[in-house]
Scaffold this motif. Structure first.
Motif, short mmCIF file in Angstrom:
data_model
loop_
_atom_site.label_atom_id
_atom_site.label_comp_id
_atom_site.label_asym_id
_atom_site.label_seq_id
_atom_site.Cartn_x
_atom_site.Cartn_y
_atom_site.Cartn_z
N SER A 299 0.83 -1.20 0.00
CA SER A 299 0.00 0.00 0.00
C SER A 299 0.87 1.25 0.00
CB SER A 299 -0.90 0.01 1.23
OG SER A 299 -0.10 0.19 2.41
N ASP A 388 -5.21 6.05 -3.87
CA ASP A 388 -5.88 4.78 -3.62
C ASP A 388 -5.20 3.62 -4.32
OD1 ASP A 388 -7.78 6.01 -2.06
OD2 ASP A 388 -9.04 6.49 -3.80
N SER A 390 -2.74 0.88 -4.77
CA SER A 390 -1.91 0.21 -3.78
C SER A 390 -0.55 -0.16 -4.32
CB SER A 390 -2.61 -1.06 -3.27
OG SER A 390 -2.79 -1.98 -4.33
#
Length: 400
Positions: A299, A388, A390
């Motif tokens: 992430s 967002d 990852s």
């Protein structure tokens, strides 16, 4: 998967470390770590750990490789610097698979070196690029099988293109005249009017063509971690020296340093600062490895914490060596004093572009849910602002 490497422990590994202790002055005097010693590290998976499994590589998780670099750095920072660059073979995952197969045709223990900068203009030809130029900071090049150079290529869309050549096609200029990390052999490399096939070039930090856990691990974060582990090892070496030097007396007749409160206090502060930072540094690396080993992608927060832990341990290590030096007496300024070599080596990892001070700003931004200020901090294909996404691994950050 190839032959399993020797465990990083036991009598054989200790014998290699003992030889390093005996030969580090030799390496420092000549300015590089020779090939014969590099080959003694190969059975322990130092180089094949970054070779794709399909070509005989053996899995050595990043947190274990970092500890290996740390152990070497505890004895000699320059040798750890060269060893740490074994991790950079992960960059080669961006090469065509057929080229990688050729690289590893004789076995998985391949040594790659080479500085990317200053990028040199390349003439595009029918089959690739025609190049002449001189590049700096090719650490470990005296022992290399292949050497990288950096090309200015407009077709790469502003991304850095690297070219890989057999070492015998490159001239090495032994001009490395420094005080810290002297034996890293970070010499200049020169090529003169050489045509390099397109398939032997790649976008440095580009997406890997190898779908294996190590090649999913955030690439630039791993390079930062490996450089930081060098500084960590050097600082641990300083702690070792301080711990065994309590009986030292200066020429003034004052009590041994171990009987002085300020020495004990400084040692304790240095010890806990380094060990605390070390634990966080290794814990983050192990966490990210577990993520990519499970088939998931790191992430943005994991990338940020990886890079943050690396710059923090590099800064902490340099400060620890400085603090121990200031209470160790004037004798350390002698060239023959072990702490003199350590203090000269200690700041070098901290100066590497992958450990620049802007990392704190970038990591802080990501951890606060904001965009990093440095393009490419999170990943090659991540548009800035795409928090967002990852997958945050393979990119090339533009730092000095």
């Amino acid at each position: 998967m190839g032959d399993a490497p020797e465990p990083i422990a036991g009598a054989k590994w200790q014998a290699v470390l003992a030889e390093l202790t005996e030969r580090r002055a030799e390496f420092n005097a000549q300015g590089y770590v020779p090939r014969d010693f590099i080959e003694k590290l190969m059975p322990f998976g130092v180089y094949r750990h970054a070779t794709p499994i399909r070509f005989g590589g053996s899995v050595l998780p990043p947190h274990r490789f970092l500890r290996l670099v740390e152990e070497v750095g505890r004895i000699d920072g320059s040798t750890a610097w060269v060893v740490g660059f074994a991790s950079a073979n992960t960059y080669l995952g961006a090469l065509p698979v057929g080229t990688q197969k050729e690289i590893y045709r004789d076995g998985p223990d391949v040594v790659v070196a080479g500085g990317l900068f200053p990028m040199q203009r390349a003439e595009r030809t029918k089959n690739g690029f025609r190049v002449s130029g001189r590049w700096k900071f090719a650490s470990g090049c005296m022992a290399a099988d292949y050497i990288n150079v950096g090309l200015l290529d407009e077709s790469a869309g502003g991304q850095p293109r690297a070219a890989l050549l057999p070492a015998d096609q490159v001239t090495i200029v032994q001009d490395w005249d420094v005080s810290g990390m002297r034996a890293s052999g970070s010499f200049d490399t020169v090529i003169d009017d050489v045509e390099i096939p397109l398939e032997w070039t790649y976008i440095r930090g580009g997406a890997s063509r190898i779908d294996e856990p190590l090649f999913r691990y955030p690439l630039l974060a791993y390079q930062a971690q490996c450089h930081a582990a060098i500084g960590l090892g050097v600082a641990l070496g300083a702690l070792d020296h301080a711990q065994h030097s309590g009986s030292y007396r200066g020429i003034t007749g004052a009590p041994p340093v171990g009987e002085r409160a300020y020495y004990r206090t400084e040692f304790a502060r240095a010890y806990v600062a380094l060990q605390s930072a070390r634990r966080y540094f290794l814990d983050v690396a192990e966490e990210v490895w577990e993520t990519v080993s499970a088939g998931e992608e790191a992430s943005a927060e994991q990338v940020a914490r990886s890079r943050l832990s690396a710059v923090h341990i590099a800064d902490t290590a340099a400060q620890v060596v400085h603090d121990l030096s200031k209470v160790s007496g004037a004798a350390i300024i002698q060239n023959s004093h072990p702490l003199n070599r350590i203090r000269l080596d200690a700041q070098v990892p901290q100066l590497h572009a992958s450990l620049s001070q802007h990392i704190y700003d970038d990591a802080g931004a990501v951890l606060l849910g904001l965009d990093p200020t440095t393009p490419g901090f999170l990943g090659p294909a991540d548009p800035r602002g795409d928090r967002d996404r990852s997958r945050s691994s393979n990119t090339e950050e533009k730092t000095p």
